[in-house]
Design a protein around this motif. Structure first.
Motif, mmCIF file in Angstrom:
data_model
loop_
_atom_site.group_PDB
_atom_site.id
_atom_site.type_symbol
_atom_site.label_atom_id
_atom_site.label_comp_id
_atom_site.label_asym_id
_atom_site.label_seq_id
_atom_site.Cartn_x
_atom_site.Cartn_y
_atom_site.Cartn_z
ATOM 1 N N ARG A 5 -66.903 52.351 -30.809
ATOM 2 C CA ARG A 5 -67.268 53.642 -31.394
ATOM 3 C C ARG A 5 -68.131 53.445 -32.629
ATOM 4 O O ARG A 5 -68.629 54.399 -33.183
ATOM 5 C CB ARG A 5 -66.015 54.415 -31.774
ATOM 6 N N GLN A 6 -68.250 52.232 -33.098
ATOM 7 C CA GLN A 6 -69.052 51.874 -34.258
ATOM 8 C C GLN A 6 -68.605 52.630 -35.507
ATOM 9 O O GLN A 6 -69.423 53.137 -36.264
ATOM 10 C CB GLN A 6 -70.536 52.060 -33.971
ATOM 11 N N TRP A 7 -67.306 52.673 -35.725
ATOM 12 C CA TRP A 7 -66.757 53.268 -36.932
ATOM 13 C C TRP A 7 -66.662 52.194 -38.002
ATOM 14 O O TRP A 7 -66.337 51.047 -37.723
ATOM 15 C CB TRP A 7 -65.365 53.821 -36.681
ATOM 16 N N SER A 8 -66.888 52.582 -39.234
ATOM 17 C CA SER A 8 -66.718 51.649 -40.335
ATOM 18 C C SER A 8 -65.229 51.593 -40.699
ATOM 19 O O SER A 8 -64.471 52.537 -40.423
ATOM 20 C CB SER A 8 -67.522 52.098 -41.547
ATOM 21 N N PRO A 9 -64.809 50.506 -41.329
ATOM 22 C CA PRO A 9 -63.419 50.457 -41.799
ATOM 23 C C PRO A 9 -63.079 51.610 -42.750
ATOM 24 O O PRO A 9 -61.959 52.105 -42.735
ATOM 25 C CB PRO A 9 -63.341 49.100 -42.506
ATOM 26 N N TRP A 36 -58.443 42.190 -41.367
ATOM 27 C CA TRP A 36 -57.953 42.038 -39.999
ATOM 28 C C TRP A 36 -59.106 41.704 -39.044
ATOM 29 O O TRP A 36 -58.966 40.829 -38.194
ATOM 30 C CB TRP A 36 -57.254 43.329 -39.557
ATOM 31 N N VAL A 37 -60.226 42.395 -39.193
ATOM 32 C CA VAL A 37 -61.384 42.171 -38.305
ATOM 33 C C VAL A 37 -61.863 40.733 -38.428
ATOM 34 O O VAL A 37 -62.090 40.057 -37.423
ATOM 35 C CB VAL A 37 -62.519 43.161 -38.621
ATOM 36 N N TYR A 38 -62.002 40.259 -39.652
ATOM 37 C CA TYR A 38 -62.545 38.914 -39.846
ATOM 38 C C TYR A 38 -61.551 37.806 -39.527
ATOM 39 O O TYR A 38 -61.936 36.660 -39.358
ATOM 40 C CB TYR A 38 -63.104 38.773 -41.262
ATOM 41 N N ALA A 39 -60.267 38.140 -39.428
ATOM 42 C CA ALA A 39 -59.261 37.143 -39.067
ATOM 43 C C ALA A 39 -59.174 36.934 -37.564
ATOM 44 O O ALA A 39 -58.566 35.960 -37.105
ATOM 45 C CB ALA A 39 -57.885 37.575 -39.612
ATOM 46 N N GLN A 40 -59.766 37.834 -36.783
ATOM 47 C CA GLN A 40 -59.706 37.722 -35.316
ATOM 48 C C GLN A 40 -60.596 36.587 -34.821
ATOM 49 O O GLN A 40 -61.708 36.424 -35.285
ATOM 50 C CB GLN A 40 -60.148 39.033 -34.661
ATOM 51 N N PRO A 41 -60.084 35.815 -33.858
ATOM 52 C CA PRO A 41 -60.940 34.762 -33.287
ATOM 53 C C PRO A 41 -62.122 35.373 -32.530
ATOM 54 O O PRO A 41 -61.992 36.437 -31.936
ATOM 55 C CB PRO A 41 -60.013 34.021 -32.317
ATOM 56 N N ARG A 42 -63.219 34.700 -32.582
ATOM 57 C CA ARG A 42 -64.430 35.197 -31.910
ATOM 58 C C ARG A 42 -64.518 34.653 -30.509
ATOM 59 O O ARG A 42 -64.194 33.638 -30.139
ATOM 60 C CB ARG A 42 -65.687 34.784 -32.680
#
Length: 42
Positions: A5-9, A36-42
């Motif tokens: 949805r391309q929502w910002s945090p 949380w977003v940056y802690a997710q594995p890519r």
């Protein structure tokens, strides 16, 4: 899910507060969402 949805945090944090005004467990800061977003594995 939310990334499609391309929502910002910031938008997500505000939406949660609006939709759950009486539930502090649903109130998160945009910094928490970014973490949380940056802690997710890519």
């Amino acid at each position: 899910m939310l990334e499609h949805r391309q929502w910002s945090p910031e938008q997500i944090a505000e939406k949660l507060k609006r939709e759950h005004p009486d539930d502090p467990s649903m109130h998160v800061s945009h910094e928490t969402i970014y973490s949380w977003v940056y802690a997710q594995p890519r």
